[in-house]
Design a protein around this motif. Sequence first.
Motif, mmCIF file in Angstrom:
data_model
loop_
_atom_site.group_PDB
_atom_site.id
_atom_site.type_symbol
_atom_site.label_atom_id
_atom_site.label_comp_id
_atom_site.label_asym_id
_atom_site.label_seq_id
_atom_site.Cartn_x
_atom_site.Cartn_y
_atom_site.Cartn_z
ATOM 1 N N LEU A 1 -0.146 -6.110 -1.910
ATOM 2 C CA LEU A 1 1.011 -6.847 -1.397
ATOM 3 C C LEU A 1 0.963 -8.303 -1.848
ATOM 4 O O LEU A 1 2.003 -8.863 -2.219
ATOM 5 C CB LEU A 1 1.090 -6.753 0.128
ATOM 6 C CG LEU A 1 2.390 -7.307 0.728
ATOM 7 C CD1 LEU A 1 3.624 -6.570 0.192
ATOM 8 C CD2 LEU A 1 2.352 -7.224 2.255
ATOM 9 N N HIS B 1 6.940 -7.633 5.812
ATOM 10 C CA HIS B 1 6.098 -8.810 5.550
ATOM 11 C C HIS B 1 6.823 -10.141 5.708
ATOM 12 O O HIS B 1 6.189 -11.158 5.989
ATOM 13 C CB HIS B 1 5.424 -8.713 4.171
ATOM 14 C CG HIS B 1 6.273 -9.101 3.015
ATOM 15 N ND1 HIS B 1 7.153 -8.239 2.398
ATOM 16 C CD2 HIS B 1 6.380 -10.277 2.351
ATOM 17 C CE1 HIS B 1 7.748 -8.864 1.408
ATOM 18 N NE2 HIS B 1 7.307 -10.102 1.350
ATOM 19 N N HIS C 1 -0.874 -11.461 2.632
ATOM 20 C CA HIS C 1 0.007 -11.588 1.464
ATOM 21 C C HIS C 1 0.227 -13.056 1.089
ATOM 22 O O HIS C 1 0.635 -13.351 -0.029
ATOM 23 C CB HIS C 1 1.335 -10.846 1.681
ATOM 24 C CG HIS C 1 2.463 -11.676 2.222
ATOM 25 N ND1 HIS C 1 2.671 -11.863 3.577
ATOM 26 C CD2 HIS C 1 3.449 -12.356 1.591
ATOM 27 C CE1 HIS C 1 3.742 -12.631 3.748
ATOM 28 N NE2 HIS C 1 4.233 -12.945 2.562
ATOM 29 N N LEU D 1 1.039 0.468 3.219
ATOM 30 C CA LEU D 1 1.557 -0.549 2.308
ATOM 31 C C LEU D 1 3.075 -0.669 2.411
ATOM 32 O O LEU D 1 3.614 -1.776 2.422
ATOM 33 C CB LEU D 1 1.151 -0.246 0.865
ATOM 34 C CG LEU D 1 1.641 -1.237 -0.186
ATOM 35 C CD1 LEU D 1 1.096 -2.639 0.074
ATOM 36 C CD2 LEU D 1 1.245 -0.767 -1.582
ATOM 37 N N SER E 1 8.847 -5.516 -3.616
ATOM 38 C CA SER E 1 7.428 -5.817 -3.424
ATOM 39 C C SER E 1 6.616 -4.530 -3.332
ATOM 40 O O SER E 1 5.538 -4.422 -3.917
ATOM 41 C CB SER E 1 7.226 -6.678 -2.175
ATOM 42 O OG SER E 1 7.815 -7.952 -2.361
ATOM 43 N N TYR E 2 7.137 -3.545 -2.613
ATOM 44 C CA TYR E 2 6.426 -2.258 -2.559
ATOM 45 C C TYR E 2 6.373 -1.625 -3.954
ATOM 46 O O TYR E 2 5.332 -1.112 -4.370
ATOM 47 C CB TYR E 2 7.080 -1.284 -1.573
ATOM 48 C CG TYR E 2 6.416 0.072 -1.661
ATOM 49 C CD1 TYR E 2 5.197 0.301 -1.033
ATOM 50 C CD2 TYR E 2 6.964 1.097 -2.434
ATOM 51 C CE1 TYR E 2 4.539 1.517 -1.165
ATOM 52 C CE2 TYR E 2 6.312 2.315 -2.572
ATOM 53 C CZ TYR E 2 5.104 2.513 -1.929
ATOM 54 O OH TYR E 2 4.445 3.713 -2.080
ATOM 55 N N ALA F 1 5.032 -3.949 3.446
ATOM 56 C CA ALA F 1 5.967 -4.557 2.490
ATOM 57 C C ALA F 1 7.343 -4.757 3.117
ATOM 58 O O ALA F 1 7.974 -5.805 2.931
ATOM 59 C CB ALA F 1 6.072 -3.687 1.237
ATOM 60 N N THR G 1 4.067 -9.621 -4.106
ATOM 61 C CA THR G 1 4.964 -10.677 -3.641
ATOM 62 C C THR G 1 4.908 -11.878 -4.570
ATOM 63 O O THR G 1 5.921 -12.550 -4.773
ATOM 64 C CB THR G 1 4.645 -11.080 -2.180
ATOM 65 O OG1 THR G 1 3.271 -11.455 -2.067
ATOM 66 C CG2 THR G 1 4.957 -9.941 -1.220
#
Length: 198
Positions: free
Chosen positions: A126, A63, A110, A56, A36-37, A60, A130
């Motif tokens: 994000l 999350h 997110h 971030l 995701s990052y 990530a 995702t």
Amino acid sequence: MKIDDLVIPETAACVAAREVATAYCSPALLNHSVRSYLWAAAHAKEAGIAFDAELLYVAALLHDIGLTKEFDSHTVSFDEAGGHVAWVFAAGAGWPVARRVRVGEVIVRHMWSRVDVEEDPEGHLLEFATSVDISGRGVDAFPAGLRAEVLDRYPRLGLKDEFVACFESQAERKPDSSAAAAVRNGIAARVAANPLDA
């Protein structure tokens, strides 16, 4: 673009977030968090979006921590629980209160259907990333070579089945949660059709 063009920040907070995610997330959920990052950073690079890499990355990596048994709240949605965990984590990392609030906001957002990039670039990134990793929405924006590199380095490890099971469990126990809304809106079918699992 190649995976090595995407810088993973190595601040103390980022290293600690990776340690926390490794300790509590399954291997599939951990790899999802790292991917995701990477999807977020790649999208930002391609679209020219300036963002706070440390903020971030921590968001990530944490999350989905509200999906783990240790942090699965019986009263709030997993994204809200994750936001609270991240706030506490950020306090321990010495972040000022405003930055703790920000990391929690990014995690909660997110699960929004869209986040305005002008209002919240990290939340936008994000949410976008995702969606790419879970349902494949927007995956064609990334070159095939980058997709292959990311999946080779951070394989999916049966994420689709684990993720759907987590969301269905959340939905059953917390019918007003964001996960329950996602289940009602057909998340299982979208996950099953994700081209990243092809």
